[in-house]
Design a protein around this motif. Structure first.
Motif, PDB file in Angstrom:
ATOM      1  N   ALA A  30      -1.540  -7.268   4.502  1.00  0.00           N
ATOM      2  CA  ALA A  30      -2.534  -6.428   5.184  1.00  0.00           C
ATOM      3  C   ALA A  30      -2.295  -4.956   4.865  1.00  0.00           C
ATOM      4  O   ALA A  30      -3.254  -4.191   4.651  1.00  0.00           O
ATOM      5  N   GLN A  31      -1.042  -4.566   4.824  1.00  0.00           N
ATOM      6  CA  GLN A  31      -0.720  -3.169   4.480  1.00  0.00           C
ATOM      7  C   GLN A  31      -1.257  -2.817   3.094  1.00  0.00           C
ATOM      8  O   GLN A  31      -1.877  -1.768   2.891  1.00  0.00           O
ATOM      9  N   VAL A  32      -1.021  -3.709   2.126  1.00  0.00           N
ATOM     10  CA  VAL A  32      -1.469  -3.450   0.756  1.00  0.00           C
ATOM     11  C   VAL A  32      -3.001  -3.406   0.694  1.00  0.00           C
ATOM     12  O   VAL A  32      -3.586  -2.522   0.069  1.00  0.00           O
ATOM     13  N   LEU A  33      -3.661  -4.353   1.368  1.00  0.00           N
ATOM     14  CA  LEU A  33      -5.124  -4.439   1.329  1.00  0.00           C
ATOM     15  C   LEU A  33      -5.780  -3.192   1.921  1.00  0.00           C
ATOM     16  O   LEU A  33      -6.671  -2.583   1.303  1.00  0.00           O
ATOM     17  N   PHE A  34      -5.344  -2.787   3.114  1.00  0.00           N
ATOM     18  CA  PHE A  34      -5.957  -1.609   3.744  1.00  0.00           C
ATOM     19  C   PHE A  34      -5.593  -0.320   2.988  1.00  0.00           C
ATOM     20  O   PHE A  34      -6.380   0.631   2.957  1.00  0.00           O
ATOM     21  N   GLY A  35      -4.423  -0.293   2.388  1.00  0.00           N
ATOM     22  CA  GLY A  35      -4.050   0.857   1.560  1.00  0.00           C
ATOM     23  C   GLY A  35      -4.958   0.976   0.351  1.00  0.00           C
ATOM     24  O   GLY A  35      -5.361   2.078  -0.048  1.00  0.00           O
ATOM     25  N   ILE A  62      -0.775   2.132   7.522  1.00  0.00           N
ATOM     26  CA  ILE A  62       0.524   2.669   7.956  1.00  0.00           C
ATOM     27  C   ILE A  62       1.129   1.822   9.081  1.00  0.00           C
ATOM     28  O   ILE A  62       2.316   1.482   9.055  1.00  0.00           O
ATOM     29  N   ASN A  63       0.297   1.469  10.064  1.00  0.00           N
ATOM     30  CA  ASN A  63       0.835   0.716  11.202  1.00  0.00           C
ATOM     31  C   ASN A  63       1.235  -0.709  10.824  1.00  0.00           C
ATOM     32  O   ASN A  63       2.193  -1.258  11.371  1.00  0.00           O
ATOM     33  N   ALA A  64       0.497  -1.319   9.877  1.00  0.00           N
ATOM     34  CA  ALA A  64       0.903  -2.641   9.385  1.00  0.00           C
ATOM     35  C   ALA A  64       2.276  -2.553   8.729  1.00  0.00           C
ATOM     36  O   ALA A  64       3.125  -3.444   8.897  1.00  0.00           O
ATOM     37  N   MET A  65       2.501  -1.464   7.985  1.00  0.00           N
ATOM     38  CA  MET A  65       3.805  -1.280   7.340  1.00  0.00           C
ATOM     39  C   MET A  65       4.923  -1.174   8.379  1.00  0.00           C
ATOM     40  O   MET A  65       5.968  -1.836   8.257  1.00  0.00           O
ATOM     41  N   PHE A 446      -2.643  -3.103  -9.217  1.00  0.00           N
ATOM     42  CA  PHE A 446      -1.471  -3.681  -9.876  1.00  0.00           C
ATOM     43  C   PHE A 446      -0.481  -4.210  -8.831  1.00  0.00           C
ATOM     44  O   PHE A 446       0.053  -5.312  -8.943  1.00  0.00           O
ATOM     45  N   PHE A 447      -0.278  -3.418  -7.777  1.00  0.00           N
ATOM     46  CA  PHE A 447       0.683  -3.788  -6.734  1.00  0.00           C
ATOM     47  C   PHE A 447       0.177  -4.992  -5.940  1.00  0.00           C
ATOM     48  O   PHE A 447       0.956  -5.868  -5.562  1.00  0.00           O
ATOM     49  N   LEU A 448      -1.145  -5.042  -5.698  1.00  0.00           N
ATOM     50  CA  LEU A 448      -1.715  -6.184  -4.973  1.00  0.00           C
ATOM     51  C   LEU A 448      -1.482  -7.477  -5.755  1.00  0.00           C
ATOM     52  O   LEU A 448      -1.127  -8.509  -5.169  1.00  0.00           O
ATOM     53  N   VAL A 449      -1.682  -7.414  -7.079  1.00  0.00           N
ATOM     54  CA  VAL A 449      -1.441  -8.598  -7.916  1.00  0.00           C
ATOM     55  C   VAL A 449       0.031  -9.023  -7.818  1.00  0.00           C
ATOM     56  O   VAL A 449       0.345 -10.211  -7.674  1.00  0.00           O
ATOM     57  N   SER A 450       0.921  -8.051  -7.873  1.00  0.00           N
ATOM     58  CA  SER A 450       2.355  -8.371  -7.796  1.00  0.00           C
ATOM     59  C   SER A 450       2.701  -8.980  -6.441  1.00  0.00           C
ATOM     60  O   SER A 450       3.549  -9.879  -6.351  1.00  0.00           O
ATOM     61  N   TYR A 451       2.032  -8.500  -5.375  1.00  0.00           N
ATOM     62  CA  TYR A 451       2.273  -9.076  -4.041  1.00  0.00           C
ATOM     63  C   TYR A 451       1.861 -10.548  -4.012  1.00  0.00           C
ATOM     64  O   TYR A 451       2.577 -11.393  -3.454  1.00  0.00           O
ATOM     65  N   LEU A 452       0.711 -10.860  -4.612  1.00  0.00           N
ATOM     66  CA  LEU A 452       0.249 -12.257  -4.630  1.00  0.00           C
ATOM     67  C   LEU A 452       1.208 -13.148  -5.428  1.00  0.00           C
ATOM     68  O   LEU A 452       1.489 -14.277  -5.031  1.00  0.00           O
ATOM     69  N   VAL A 453       1.711 -12.614  -6.544  1.00  0.00           N
ATOM     70  CA  VAL A 453       2.692 -13.377  -7.339  1.00  0.00           C
ATOM     71  C   VAL A 453       3.964 -13.601  -6.518  1.00  0.00           C
ATOM     72  O   VAL A 453       4.526 -14.699  -6.487  1.00  0.00           O
TER      73      VAL A 453
END
Length: 476
Positions: A30-35, A62-65, A446-453
């Motif tokens: 959620a943090q990555v998505l909203f960011g 920020i709050n999800a983080m 790029f970071f979202l893809v890495s999170y999914l991996v």
């Protein structure tokens, strides 16, 4: 008296820790998505305007983080504590109740953020919608809930140590830090219409709570992780941990001063704060580097390669993100112009990832190893390497883009333009700033893809080996 478990069995607190980890990972997403949504709105301000505004996406980012890192820390402590003290955690039912309550509260707060978002500047808004104070927007009822959960957490750690009649150096530091963790958060609940006074206590949470109590907490967690992962002697990790407590709290309290200058306190705080702030990450980095060196002497003999690499990333990520990027802008001569620009955002992204995200991922890989196949000679997969490399590239790419944008703000808006409104607009429209925002979004994807991996690897790692071992056993 210790309560040793048969091999392959888990303490109840370790089973609870796994729940903490999976919810934390979901909130990480959620943090990555909203960011990413907020990053796109820098490029297209009309995107989702009136439905999911920039301020809401940024607040949720920020709050999800904050929440997922806290869950990760608590899960890590619940994972290691029974092994550290040799018995089940006291008050495990209370711990489960606190976990369910916390998750329910987070769900309610997120729904309010999404559906209501803001209200009139009165007591009802402050208590039930949002406090409207950057980084600590949680409504007041949620503030009390967080403190109550922290108190239960502290009680469980202290009661377990007393029941076990064993207080190690790591456990003692942990207990000391949890008192500060609960206490300092309450500083942010002090509200006053005097803006300088309000900001004074606000910084206690935003800087001191995060950069002092969290650093010591993650130091305790990494100390326990390194002993189990690499067999690092207790005397080494505890020695560095004691030094960390002394230096982090010593430097952290005074390091807070580099923010004070901007809220109307005397000018000497700028120099004092900058100097001590730069010293904060030294002891934690030294502890982990020492442990990695010690492991190298013993030919890095660990069966959990993903955990080892995330532990190494924690050491150097903390040094680069909190140390180098922090020091780079806390020098008074630079901070005078760079405070509050995208340089601060670059420092924040690198520091939180390097110091905290990597530490939690280290523990999660260690936990999955013990849960799925503790007898495997090598807990490994192909995917974790991709997740590791892509995630490191993603976070460094975002931080580099924000550094360039922040440099532009520092020069155009502050040094040349003199911090006028027109200078702010000039900086926002400067090609270097706008290109920086574009590249931040690209590396965000790029970071979202890495999170999914990473997530897929965490779900599957170890399961394939278990199936193969079972099939081999059947043929035998």
């Amino acid at each position: 008296m210790t309560q040793a478990l048969p091999q392959g069995k888990l303490y109840e607190s370790q089973k609870l820790a796994l729940w903490y980890f999976w919810v934390a990972l979901a909130l990480f997403g959620a943090q990555v998505l909203f960011g990413l949504l907020a990053a796109w709105q820098y490029l297209d301000p009309n995107f989702l305007y009136g439905k999911l505004n920039f301020m809401t996406n940024r607040m949720l980012h920020i709050n999800a983080m904050i929440v997922w890192l806290l869950l990760g820390f608590m899960g890590s402590v619940y994972w290691f504590l029974p092994m550290e003290l040799g018995r089940e955690v006291v008050g495990i039912r209370l711990a489960r109740f606190a976990f369910v309550t916390l998750i329910a509260a987070v769900g309610i707060v997120v729904l309010v953020y999404l559906l209501v978002q803001y209200g009139p500047g009165n007591a009802f808004t402050l208590w039930f919608i949002t406090e409207g104070r950057e980084y600590i927007e949680a409504p007041r009822w949620a503030d009390f809930g967080i403190v109550a959960v922290m108190v239960i957490f502290l009680y469980n750690v202290v009661a377990t140590a007393l029941k076990a009649q064993r207080i190690t150096g790591v456990a003692a530091v942990l207990m000391f830090d949890l008192v500060a963790l609960a206490g300092l958060y309450m500083a942010g609940m002090q509200y006053t219409p005097n803006v300088s006074m309000d900001q004074y206590f606000w910084w206690w949470v935003v800087h001191l709570w995060v950069e002092a109590t969290w650093e010591v907490l993650v130091g305790s967690i990494m100390a326990m992780a390194l002993m189990h992962l690499l067999g690092t002697p207790r005397r080494i990790v505890e020695t560095w941990l004691y030094l960390e407590v002394a230096l982090v709290f010593g430097t952290g309290i005074l390091g807070l001063g580099h923010h004070y200058f901007w809220i109307g306190t005397p000018e000497y705080w700028l120099g004092l704060g900058g100097f001590f702030s730069a010293l904060e990450p030294i002891p934690l980095v030294a502890m982990v580097v020492h442990a990695v060196y010690d492991a190298g002497v013993h030919r890095m003999q660990t069966v959990n390669q993903p955990a080892l690499f995330w532990a190494i990333a924690q050491a150097f990520g903390n040094f680069i993100g909190a140390g180098v990027w922090g020091f780079m802008q806390t020098l008074p001569q630079i901070n005078l112009y760079s405070h509050g620009t995208q340089l601060a955002a670059a420092h924040g992204h690198l520091a939180f990832f390097g110091a905290y995200v990597t530490a939690i991922l280290t523990v999660i890989y260690m936990a999955l190893h013990q849960v799925r196949r503790p007898d495997l000679p090598r807990f490994d997969s192909k995917l974790w390497k991709w997740a590791f490399v892509l995630m490191v590239i993603g976070i460094f790419g975002m931080s580099a883009a924000m550094t360039i944008a922040g440099f532009t703000q520092t020069m155009v808006e502050r040094a040349i333009g003199g911090s006028t409104w027109q200078a702010y607009m000039d900086a926002q429209q400067h090609p270097w700033f706008q290109n920086g925002m574009v590249w931040r979004f690209v590396f965000g994807v790029f970071f979202l893809v890495s999170y999914l991996v990473l997530l897929w690897d965490l779900v599957t790692i170890g399961r394939g080996e278990a199936k193969v071992a079972k099939e081999v056993g059947a043929h035998d």
